[in-house]
Design an enzyme around this catalytic site. Structure first.
Site, PDB file in Angstrom:
ATOM      1  N   ARG A  50       0.829  -1.198  -0.109  1.00  0.00           N
ATOM      2  CA  ARG A  50       0.020  -0.010   0.090  1.00  0.00           C
ATOM      3  C   ARG A  50       0.911   1.052  -0.175  1.00  0.00           C
ATOM      4  NH1 ARG A  50      -4.491   0.455   4.711  1.00  0.00           N
ATOM      5  NH2 ARG A  50      -2.772   1.011   5.942  1.00  0.00           N
ATOM      6  N   LYS A 149      -2.504   6.833   1.053  1.00  0.00           N
ATOM      7  CA  LYS A 149      -2.442   7.234   2.646  1.00  0.00           C
ATOM      8  C   LYS A 149      -1.055   8.365   3.056  1.00  0.00           C
ATOM      9  CE  LYS A 149      -2.325   4.580   6.867  1.00  0.00           C
ATOM     10  NZ  LYS A 149      -3.269   5.201   7.678  1.00  0.00           N
ATOM     11  N   GLU A 182     -16.066   6.645   6.499  1.00  0.00           N
ATOM     12  CA  GLU A 182     -15.181   5.713   7.582  1.00  0.00           C
ATOM     13  C   GLU A 182     -15.067   6.893   8.549  1.00  0.00           C
ATOM     14  OE1 GLU A 182     -11.038   5.462   5.930  1.00  0.00           O
ATOM     15  OE2 GLU A 182     -11.263   7.258   5.251  1.00  0.00           O
TER      16      GLU A 182
HETATM   17  N1  PXG Z   1      -8.951   5.100   7.440  1.00  0.00           N
HETATM   18  C1  PXG Z   1      -8.273   6.120   7.762  1.00  0.00           C
HETATM   19  C2  PXG Z   1      -8.342   7.293   7.376  1.00  0.00           C
HETATM   20  C3  PXG Z   1      -6.927   5.542   8.441  1.00  0.00           C
HETATM   21  O1  PXG Z   1      -5.853   6.546   8.557  1.00  0.00           O
HETATM   22  C4  PXG Z   1      -7.653   3.297   8.311  1.00  0.00           C
HETATM   23  C5  PXG Z   1      -8.937   3.676   7.702  1.00  0.00           C
HETATM   24  C6  PXG Z   1      -7.572   1.940   8.961  1.00  0.00           C
HETATM   25  O2  PXG Z   1      -6.496   1.267   7.988  1.00  0.00           O
HETATM   26  P1  PXG Z   1      -5.722  -0.005   8.524  1.00  0.00           P
HETATM   27  O3  PXG Z   1      -5.064  -0.373   7.155  1.00  0.00           O
HETATM   28  O4  PXG Z   1      -4.747   0.457   9.386  1.00  0.00           O
HETATM   29  O5  PXG Z   1      -6.702  -1.174   8.807  1.00  0.00           O
HETATM   30  C7  PXG Z   1      -6.821   4.333   8.754  1.00  0.00           C
HETATM   31  C8  PXG Z   1      -5.448   3.652   9.338  1.00  0.00           C
HETATM   32  C9  PXG Z   1      -2.721   6.783  14.085  1.00  0.00           C
HETATM   33  C10 PXG Z   1      -2.834   5.608  13.259  1.00  0.00           C
HETATM   34  O6  PXG Z   1      -1.607   7.253  14.364  1.00  0.00           O
HETATM   35  C11 PXG Z   1      -3.656   5.625  12.130  1.00  0.00           C
HETATM   36  C12 PXG Z   1      -3.954   4.682  11.263  1.00  0.00           C
HETATM   37  C13 PXG Z   1      -3.444   3.230  11.672  1.00  0.00           C
HETATM   38  C14 PXG Z   1      -2.793   3.318  12.862  1.00  0.00           C
HETATM   39  C15 PXG Z   1      -2.535   4.294  13.787  1.00  0.00           C
HETATM   40  O7  PXG Z   1      -3.718   7.442  14.745  1.00  0.00           O
HETATM   41  N2  PXG Z   1      -4.976   4.809  10.219  1.00  0.00           N
END
Ligand code: PXG
Length: 283
Positions: A50, A149, A182
């Site tokens: 990703r 991302k 989301e």
């Molecule tokens: N939507 C958004 C906008 C994200 O930033 C997810 C969904 C979930 O994706 P994953 O691939 O993790 O299942 C994310 C993930 C933090 C932090 O520092 C943010 C994320 C993941 C881990 C830590 O707040 N974002």
């Protein structure tokens, strides 16, 4: 703590990058948040994939290949002797001159930080959390594809501030058409009539790795699972609701905008998936 920057390790106080790095000046860069469970990096190749896809979408050349990146991440975890933790993998456009043009940046900066994360206190996994819908809308795909991302999280941060101001831990973000996308750092699912639904990434959500993992677990349990359009009404009328993310794992939701979800307690399917997910990551 040993922090990797461009092939070398630095202590926390010495891990520094230039103030002329376009990651700082413009949020020009991409990142991943990854978990380490029992000394193993969870879904590393999916995260690295990703990262490289996000980088490609913004024409950012990462100065190493995917295999080398996976090795650098694993080596940083080993150097920190981390059994359970959180990895922040960041690639910025690199140092350049003042001015937006990425052409002034010679080489991308690669940073790997291995630390801890506790997004939600443990008691919420049994009790569930409240969500509120933020007035801040998700940046539309026509402007910036949410599958990238990127280091630019202001939009999500503003929504998170709305959640905190309303006494909630997470916020639901709608797209500019009013459909649910989301949460600020988590994907969202509802359960209705024994069927799982999550907004389609085309609605404006990040294609979450936890979301994909949970869909696989649900399918193995014989549950039907679909990506489709989800409205606020669907959230309010859901039998169960939960959010998924690398930090949150599977977190039950017990109310949305003051509407009680189901009977106000984490639902049976949600609790099963929370448990299944924890077993899977520990295996
Ligand atoms: N939507 C958004 C906008 C994200 O930033 C997810 C969904 C979930 O994706 P994953 O691939 O993790 O299942 C994310 C993930 C933090 C932090 O520092 C943010 C994320 C993941 C881990 C830590 O707040 N974002």
């Amino acid at each position: 703590m040993k922090i990797y920057i461009d092939g070398k390790y630095y202590g926390e106080d010495d891990a520094k990058i230039s103030v002329l790095d376009h990651g700082l000046l413009y949020g020009d860069g991409v990142f991943e948040g990854i978990r380490v469970y029992n000394s193993r990096v969870f879904r590393l190749s999916e995260h690295v994939d990703r990262l490289y896809t996000s980088a490609k979408a913004i024409a950012l050349t990462i100065p190493m290949n995917e295999k080398e990146m996976e090795e650098a991440v694993a080596a940083t975890v080993r150097a920190n002797n981390t059994q359970d933790g959180y990895i922040r993998l960041i690639v910025t456009r690199g140092r350049g001159s003042l001015g937006l043009d990425p052409g002034s940046c010679d080489r991308a900066t690669v940073i790997i930080i291995v630390g801890d994360i506790q997004l939600y206190p443990e008691e919420y996994y049994k009790a569930g959390i409240k969500l509120v819908t933020a007035s801040t809308r998700r940046v539309p795909p026509e402007c910036l594809d949410p599958r990238i991302k990127s280091l630019n999280y202001l939009n999500n941060i503003l929504a998170k501030m709305e959640a905190r101001a309303a006494g909630a831990l997470e916020a639901v973000m709608l797209n500019t058409q009013g459909f649910v996308t989301e949460c600020t750092a988590d994907n969202i699912f509802i359960v209705k009539g024994g069927r799982l639904l999550t907004p389609h990434p085309a609605q404006g959500a990040l294609h979450g790795i936890t979301m994909r993992t949970v869909s696989e677990i649900a399918k193995k349990r014989g549950l039907e699972c679909a990506e489709s359009a989800v409205t606020q009404y669907d959230l309010y009328a859901a039998d169960e609701c939960f959010i998924t993310g690398t930090g949150a794992e599977v977190m039950p939701v017990i109310s949305v905008d003051g509407r009680i979800v189901g009977d106000g307690k984490p639902g049976p399917i949600t609790l099963q998936l929370t448990e299944d997910y924890r077993k899977l990551v520990a295996a």
